[in-house]
Motif scaffolding. Structure first.
Motif, PDB file in Angstrom:
ATOM      1  N   PRO B 105       0.834  -1.204   0.000  1.00 27.30           N
ATOM      2  CA  PRO B 105       0.000   0.000   0.000  1.00 27.30           C
ATOM      3  C   PRO B 105       0.878   1.266   0.000  1.00 27.30           C
ATOM      4  O   PRO B 105       1.731   1.418   0.873  1.00 27.30           O
ATOM      5  N   LEU B 108       1.173   3.739   3.243  1.00 27.74           N
ATOM      6  CA  LEU B 108       1.890   3.174   4.385  1.00 27.74           C
ATOM      7  C   LEU B 108       3.392   3.146   4.149  1.00 27.74           C
ATOM      8  O   LEU B 108       4.180   3.521   5.021  1.00 27.74           O
ATOM      9  N   MET B 111       4.899   6.520   4.286  1.00 31.50           N
ATOM     10  CA  MET B 111       5.015   6.954   5.684  1.00 31.50           C
ATOM     11  C   MET B 111       6.276   6.360   6.327  1.00 31.50           C
ATOM     12  O   MET B 111       7.024   7.054   7.020  1.00 31.50           O
ATOM     13  N   VAL B 112       6.489   5.065   6.087  1.00 30.57           N
ATOM     14  CA  VAL B 112       7.663   4.398   6.671  1.00 30.57           C
ATOM     15  C   VAL B 112       8.947   4.986   6.093  1.00 30.57           C
ATOM     16  O   VAL B 112       9.916   5.256   6.833  1.00 30.57           O
ATOM     17  N   LEU B 115       9.619   8.293   7.594  1.00 28.05           N
ATOM     18  CA  LEU B 115      10.137   8.120   8.961  1.00 28.05           C
ATOM     19  C   LEU B 115      11.627   7.785   8.907  1.00 28.05           C
ATOM     20  O   LEU B 115      12.435   8.396   9.634  1.00 28.05           O
ATOM     21  N   GLN B 118      13.625  10.871   7.559  1.00 26.64           N
ATOM     22  CA  GLN B 118      13.706  11.968   8.535  1.00 26.64           C
ATOM     23  C   GLN B 118      14.608  11.591   9.702  1.00 26.64           C
ATOM     24  O   GLN B 118      15.322  12.441  10.231  1.00 26.64           O
ATOM     25  N   SER B 119      14.570  10.309  10.110  1.00 26.47           N
ATOM     26  CA  SER B 119      15.445   9.872  11.203  1.00 26.47           C
ATOM     27  C   SER B 119      16.903   9.998  10.778  1.00 26.47           C
ATOM     28  O   SER B 119      17.743  10.449  11.558  1.00 26.47           O
ATOM     29  N   PHE B 211      -1.347  14.098   7.097  1.00 27.73           N
ATOM     30  CA  PHE B 211      -1.113  13.534   8.435  1.00 27.73           C
ATOM     31  C   PHE B 211      -0.065  14.326   9.218  1.00 27.73           C
ATOM     32  O   PHE B 211       0.086  14.145  10.418  1.00 27.73           O
ATOM     33  N   ILE B 213       3.162  14.161   8.457  1.00 30.62           N
ATOM     34  CA  ILE B 213       4.398  13.364   8.489  1.00 30.62           C
ATOM     35  C   ILE B 213       5.473  13.989   7.596  1.00 30.62           C
ATOM     36  O   ILE B 213       6.623  14.081   7.994  1.00 30.62           O
ATOM     37  N   ALA B 214       5.095  14.426   6.395  1.00 29.08           N
ATOM     38  CA  ALA B 214       6.081  15.060   5.510  1.00 29.08           C
ATOM     39  C   ALA B 214       6.251  16.520   5.917  1.00 29.08           C
ATOM     40  O   ALA B 214       5.303  17.160   6.358  1.00 29.08           O
TER      41      ALA B 214
END
Lengths: 269, 270
Positions: B105, B108, B111-112, B115, B118-119, B211, B213-214
């Motif tokens: 998907p 999802l 998003m991962v 993450l 960004q980490s 969301f 997130i970005a």
């Protein structure tokens, strides 16, 4: 409206704190053999994953997942209703001057991310409770998959209805409804099954946005918050759970196809 | 444009029109847009009008979609070409890998990837990718599998044609046939595939940005909606949501019409 979960900078903690870094190491077993299984071991032991305030236990994960699956199951019949309605209306449109709508409506549905209808409904439903947010989430999540299925079923139905075997069956005196039920629908079913996988993915992924906007404390909300708060162990567990769910759905579809479609059995033989 | 189907022409006109509008209104004449906006200011940002934010967001969303769609199409084309050149069991193995990526998907996985990116950036290992580059890379990494499948199938069809068999019989190698004979026939299809990736990339980016997130700056349409939707509690707050929605829908409508018409055109298909 105070309950609308507005995303703020405090949600998105941009720097990795020492506590969070320690939780990464502890939860993910970094540097240890089979460390990637550590989050699952912790969950099975009933321990909390992630930092204490935003972490999760196995029971909580199962409850949240069941909530999201419940919303998805409510969305499924709604999607089928949209599909049937759209397939019928599209067949009518195709003959008239509204034919272009048959292309525009799917583009409109596809071009509308789930969060937009959810946003428009949110002010009216968020604080009412009594399953209304869940029903609204199911409704907004079902629109695009429903229209997608409707387009697919409509096209397949039209192709099958123009085939010789339908004319032969009608010529032999069978009622149109009997021809549809006994001859046409079994041939349309494989096309419908092909779409079940993408539709299941869309329903589950769409429920993430709806849950976030409508403030539903289920799996989607958990996932988004885990990513925002950089709870990597929770993200790992949630992602593998989600992927496993999709694999189970795909497997179910394959089994169903094997049962209902003789052509798939012949192809394998 | 004479050989382009009318629906594709309408779609392309709509897309280009939106691009030009977002460039002119959102980038070149923002003051004029701010002074003439009939929708007033955004209740969550009293210093900006809804038009400024919506057209500014449209420009960013369109840029993300074009870059990510282009990169995904390019990767897909390369994978398909490599698969066809290798052939046999290698091709089948590669295709199973493509199928596995295709089943993921989009939202999802993006998003991962965000993450993870960004980490890494927080730890000082961004690799020169800003939020825009990270989003484009994430979307391309998720979106190449669809184009790869489509290109592989189209290449397999084209390779069955007589002119390819003749070129091979005359001693043409795999790379030569691909470059001289297959690519010209594949080019219009590549445009259709690219246009089909465009709306998917824009919608995925919008959802992930919504969301929060970005970290898209300047804001895309999704991030704008994600940070402004609390305006719905005010009287007439839907004027914040509706213009951004309309722009998203028009963008997707344009790309879908153009893509469907181009990929269905029999002249282009052979």
């Amino acid at each position: 409206m105070a309950m609308l979960p507005l995303t703020t900078e405090s949600d998105a903690k941009r720097q990795v704190s020492p506590e969070l870094a320690a939780s990464y190491k502890r939860d993910l077993g970094i540097g240890e053999p089979f460390g990637f299984l550590r989050p699952w071991e912790k969950l099975l032991r009933g321990e909390r994953l992630g930092t204490s305030a935003q972490g999760i236990t196995g029971d909580e994960l199962a409850r949240k997942l069941s909530g999201s699956v419940g919303v998805g199951l409510m969305a499924l019949p709604l999607a089928l209703a949209w599909a049937l309605g759209f397939a019928l209306v599209r067949t009518q449109w195709r003959k008239g001057r509204w034919a272009a709508l048959g292309d525009i409506v799917p583009a409109l549905a596809f071009g509308t991310p789930v969060f937009i209808p959810a946003l428009l409904f949110a002010p009216a439903v968020v604080e009412r409770g009594h399953m209304l947010p869940e029903l609204t989430a199911a409704l907004v999540t079902s629109i695009w998959p429903g229209i997608f299925l409707g387009t697919l079923v409509g096209d397949s139905l039209e192709t099958e209805l123009s085939r010789d075997y339908v004319r032969t069956a009608l010529g032999k005196g069978l009622a149109p409804s009997t021809v549809l039920r006994r001859h046409v629908l079994p041939n349309v079913l494989p096309a419908l099954l092909d779409a079940v996988g993408p539709v299941a993915t869309t329903l589950l992924a769409g429920s993430f946005a709806a849950e976030r906007v409508l403030g539903l404390p289920y799996f989607g909300q958990l996932y988004v918050l885990a990513v925002l708060n950089k709870q990597v162990a929770v993200v790992v567990v949630a992602t593998t759970t989600f992927a496993s769910l999709l694999v189970v759905v795909s497997l179910g579809v394959e089994v169903l196809r094997h049962v209902v479609d003789p052509r798939s059995r012949e192809a394998r033989a | 444009m004479s050989g382009v189907p009318s629906r594709a022409r309408w779609g392309l006109v709509l897309l280009v029109g939106l691009g030009v509008l977002s460039l002119v209104a959102g980038r070149l004449f923002p003051d004029w847009l701010a002074n003439t906006c009939p929708l007033g200011v955004d209740p969550m940002r009293p210093d900006r009008t809804v038009c400024e934010l919506a057209f500014g967001g449209l420009w960013v969303s369109l840029a993300v979609g074009l870059c990510a769609g282009g990169l995904a199409t390019l990767i897909g084309l390369l994978v398909a070409a490599v698969a066809r050149l290798m052939g046999g069991a290698w091709e089948q193995t590669l295709l199973r890998g493509v199928d596995a990526v295709f089943a993921l998907p989009d939202v999802l996985v993006v998003m991962v990837l965000q993450l993870a990116g960004q980490s890494l950036a927080d730890a000082g290992h961004s690799g020169g990718l800003g939020p825009f580059g990270l989003m484009v890379a994430s979307l391309a990494l998720v979106g190449w599998a669809g184009p790869a499948r489509m290109f592989r199938n189209r290449l397999a069809t084209l390779e069955g044609q007589e002119f390819v068999a003749a070129a091979r019989a005359l001693g043409g190698g795999g790379t030569h046939v691909l470059r001289v004979h297959l690519w010209p026939a594949l080019r219009p299809f590549a445009l259709a595939v690219f246009l089909s990736r465009l709306p998917t990339a824009i919608l995925t980016e919008s959802t992930v940005s919504f969301f929060g997130i970005a970290r898209m700056e300047p804001m895309s349409l999704g991030r704008y909606l994600g940070t402004s939707y609390a305006a719905l509690i005010y009287e007439g707050g839907s004027r914040v949501v509706l213009p951004a929605w309309a722009l998203l829908v028009l963008l997707v409508l344009g790309a879908s019409l153009a893509s469907q018409a181009l990929s269905a055109s029999p002249r282009k298909a052979t």
